[in-house]
Motif scaffolding. Structure first.
Motif, mmCIF file in Angstrom:
data_model
loop_
_atom_site.group_PDB
_atom_site.id
_atom_site.type_symbol
_atom_site.label_atom_id
_atom_site.label_comp_id
_atom_site.label_asym_id
_atom_site.label_seq_id
_atom_site.Cartn_x
_atom_site.Cartn_y
_atom_site.Cartn_z
ATOM 1 N N TYR A 1 0.776 -1.348 0.130
ATOM 2 C CA TYR A 1 0.255 -0.139 -0.032
ATOM 3 C C TYR A 1 1.011 1.320 -0.160
ATOM 4 C CZ TYR A 1 -4.016 2.821 1.278
ATOM 5 O OH TYR A 1 -5.013 3.864 1.222
ATOM 6 N N PHE A 2 2.132 1.239 0.745
ATOM 7 C CA PHE A 2 2.849 2.493 0.685
ATOM 8 C C PHE A 2 4.026 2.382 -0.400
ATOM 9 C CE2 PHE A 2 7.019 3.759 2.018
ATOM 10 C CZ PHE A 2 7.105 5.194 2.276
ATOM 11 N N ILE A 3 4.194 1.403 -1.045
ATOM 12 C CA ILE A 3 5.127 1.391 -2.147
ATOM 13 C C ILE A 3 4.306 1.772 -3.326
ATOM 14 C CG2 ILE A 3 6.399 -0.061 -4.063
ATOM 15 C CD1 ILE A 3 7.088 -1.794 -1.426
ATOM 16 N N ALA A 4 2.939 1.756 -3.253
ATOM 17 C CA ALA A 4 2.077 1.823 -4.508
ATOM 18 C C ALA A 4 1.770 3.495 -4.352
ATOM 19 C CB ALA A 4 0.621 1.353 -4.281
ATOM 20 N N GLY A 5 2.382 4.272 -3.461
ATOM 21 C CA GLY A 5 2.014 5.871 -3.448
ATOM 22 C C GLY A 5 1.076 6.357 -2.443
ATOM 23 N N ALA A 6 0.477 5.342 -1.534
ATOM 24 C CA ALA A 6 -0.348 5.871 -0.789
ATOM 25 C C ALA A 6 0.406 6.731 0.422
ATOM 26 C CB ALA A 6 -0.932 4.797 0.005
ATOM 27 N N PRO A 7 -0.180 7.783 0.932
ATOM 28 C CA PRO A 7 0.342 8.591 1.873
ATOM 29 C C PRO A 7 0.833 7.549 3.324
ATOM 30 C CG PRO A 7 -1.857 9.441 1.229
ATOM 31 C CD PRO A 7 -1.593 8.164 0.542
ATOM 32 N N LEU A 8 1.748 7.863 3.764
ATOM 33 C CA LEU A 8 2.603 7.262 4.961
ATOM 34 C C LEU A 8 1.798 7.112 6.089
ATOM 35 C CD1 LEU A 8 4.799 5.725 5.897
ATOM 36 C CD2 LEU A 8 5.787 7.955 6.584
ATOM 37 N N LYS A 9 0.906 8.135 6.267
ATOM 38 C CA LYS A 9 -0.212 8.282 7.323
ATOM 39 C C LYS A 9 -0.963 7.195 7.214
ATOM 40 C CE LYS A 9 -3.535 11.309 9.772
ATOM 41 N NZ LYS A 9 -4.038 12.497 9.716
ATOM 42 N N GLN A 10 -1.660 6.971 6.007
ATOM 43 C CA GLN A 10 -2.599 5.793 5.711
ATOM 44 C C GLN A 10 -2.116 4.458 5.762
ATOM 45 O OE1 GLN A 10 -4.979 6.126 2.280
ATOM 46 N NE2 GLN A 10 -5.431 8.373 2.392
ATOM 47 N N ALA A 11 -0.883 4.328 5.382
ATOM 48 C CA ALA A 11 -0.248 3.021 5.512
ATOM 49 C C ALA A 11 0.016 2.818 6.952
ATOM 50 C CB ALA A 11 1.149 2.876 4.647
ATOM 51 N N GLY A 12 0.366 3.773 7.634
ATOM 52 C CA GLY A 12 0.974 3.619 9.197
ATOM 53 C C GLY A 12 -0.659 3.311 9.647
ATOM 54 N N ILE A 13 -1.649 3.943 9.441
ATOM 55 C CA ILE A 13 -2.851 3.508 10.163
ATOM 56 C C ILE A 13 -3.317 1.985 9.987
ATOM 57 C CG2 ILE A 13 -5.193 4.107 10.000
ATOM 58 C CD1 ILE A 13 -4.902 7.031 9.535
ATOM 59 N N VAL A 14 -2.925 1.718 8.619
ATOM 60 C CA VAL A 14 -3.466 0.373 8.338
ATOM 61 C C VAL A 14 -2.630 -0.722 9.133
ATOM 62 C CG1 VAL A 14 -3.324 -1.541 6.429
ATOM 63 C CG2 VAL A 14 -4.194 0.764 6.102
ATOM 64 N N LEU A 15 -1.430 -0.575 9.161
ATOM 65 C CA LEU A 15 -0.530 -1.466 9.958
ATOM 66 C C LEU A 15 -0.671 -1.258 11.602
ATOM 67 C CD1 LEU A 15 1.708 -3.406 9.806
ATOM 68 C CD2 LEU A 15 3.564 -1.423 9.869
ATOM 69 N N ALA A 16 -0.746 -0.125 12.142
ATOM 70 C CA ALA A 16 -1.274 0.241 13.497
ATOM 71 C C ALA A 16 -2.394 -0.596 13.932
ATOM 72 C CB ALA A 16 -1.380 1.589 13.602
ATOM 73 N N VAL A 17 -3.630 -0.494 13.059
ATOM 74 C CA VAL A 17 -5.000 -1.050 13.287
ATOM 75 C C VAL A 17 -4.534 -2.584 13.701
ATOM 76 C CG1 VAL A 17 -7.143 -1.713 12.589
ATOM 77 C CG2 VAL A 17 -6.093 0.627 12.454
ATOM 78 N N LEU A 18 -3.953 -3.157 12.373
ATOM 79 C CA LEU A 18 -3.924 -4.691 12.580
ATOM 80 C C LEU A 18 -2.864 -5.234 13.738
ATOM 81 C CD1 LEU A 18 -3.425 -5.166 8.494
ATOM 82 C CD2 LEU A 18 -5.075 -6.257 10.133
#
Length: 358
Positions: free
Chosen positions: A172-189
């Motif tokens: 998700y991050f490599i594809a160009g998503a904002p770091l904040k969004q990728a961090g939210i996904v990982l943090a939730v999981l």
């Protein structure tokens, strides 16, 4: 690039089979009366079919996987659901994560990893700037990952969920998503995994043991302590190939998640570093292939496979050395496991094709 990657894969397979042939001697003799059962089974039902798929998928234009990405994910999720059918699912080591089709058994979570990488590569590769809109990026991504997480939690298989979470968040991050969004996904999981582990005393002890392995040396700390004894006994050059004493009933899962401890006991620090160098070389090649890929789909496919292999390798070695919690995650190319081997080699076949078109 493709030729170098191919020969490196063969080197890893050969090295892994040699290590397994020694690590499995005691367990194979006890269970089957012959010392060569596990490495032969790995060769016949893991490596050979895996290499066939690798060679086949190397010939298929990787761009043909894009239109079938969703059906592949749907098929993998269907297999994940089937483990809950009493006549098909196998309950083993506290989890229902295997399917039994009479003729053969396999672990559908390994198929899911590959299918999810293909699907995310296809879907994320088309997002572009739409990542900035959470309704077009984060929301649908979270719904898909939420359903995947639910199936893994119901088994429950927290180790695989952790691997899948890192793969998904990384892609998700490599594809160009904002770091904040990728961090939210990982943090939730991560919070979800820790929360589920906390309500299970056995799983929670596996996490806390890494901080004080001697607190329960004969209980939850047994596997880690025996692993550390094996690693310490190996020294720099090891006690000699085939000469491990820890595999004689002291070390749980010597052919699975503890195989790195047997490897370092017999081959020492030198053998452990050689293993790390092999994985580092593989990661370097795959990163280079991803950077040179013709399109985003190929780059994400390669990145997802790299995340899968390297995350499992790091998690496995971290658990054995006490740096991370025990998760039951096998060491790629080396631990015993046919489904994992076949799925991983199939994915690497796609990566080889990406390299051919770079």
């Amino acid at each position: 690039m493709a030729k170098r990657l191919f020969w490196l894969i063969l080197l890893l397979l050969g090295f892994g089979l040699i290590v397994l042939s020694s690590a499995s001697v005691v367990q194979a003799t006890k269970q089957f009366g012959v010392s060569d059962y596990y490495w032969k089974h790995q060769l016949l039902y893991g490596i050979l079919p895996g290499v066939v798929l690798l060679l086949l998928f190397r010939r298929i234009d990787y761009r043909r996987w894009r239109p079938v990405a969703l059906p592949l994910l749907f098929a993998a999720l269907t297999l994940m659901v089937l483990v809950f059918v009493p006549s098909l699912g196998i309950h083993l080591k506290g989890a229902t994560s295997w399917l039994n089709f009479s003729v053969f058994t396999f672990q559908p979570a390994e198929v899911l990893k590959l299918a999810l990488i293909v699907y995310l590569a296809a879907w994320l590769g088309e997002r572009g700037d739409r990542f900035k809109n959470w309704q077009l990026g984060l929301l649908p991504f979270s719904l898909v990952m939420g359903f995947v997480a639910l199936l893994l939690l119901l088994q429950p298989d927290l180790g695989t969920l952790g691997i899948v979470a890192i793969i998904a968040a990384g892609m998700y991050f490599i594809a160009g998503a904002p770091l904040k969004q990728a961090g939210i996904v990982l943090a939730v999981l991560v919070v979800l995994i820790v929360g589920v582990a906390a309500v299970s005393p056995m799983r929670w002890r596996r996490i806390t043991t890494m901080f004080n392995p001697m607190a329960d040396a004969r209980g939850s700390g047994w596997q880690l302590n025996q692993s550390l004894i094996a690693i310490g006994s190996g020294g720099i050059w090891g006690v000699g190939f085939g000469q491990s004493t820890q595999k004689f009933g002291f070390l749980p899962e010597p052919i699975g998640d503890s195989i790195f401890a047997v490897l370092t006991e017999e081959l020492g620090w030198a053998g452990g570093m050689f293993t790390i160098v092999l994985f580092s070389a593989l990661a370097t090649l795959m990163i280079t292939i991803a950077r040179r890929a013709r399109d985003g789909f190929g780059a994400l496919l390669t990145s997802g496979m790299c995340l899968w292999i390297m995350t499992q390798a790091l998690v496995n070695m971290a658990a054995v050395t006490g740096v991370g919690p025990l998760t039951g995650i096998p060491l790629p190319f080396i631990s015993y496991g046919g489904t994992s081997m076949v799925a991983m080699l199939a994915g690497l076949g796609v990566v080889l094709n990406v390299a051919e078109y770079s």
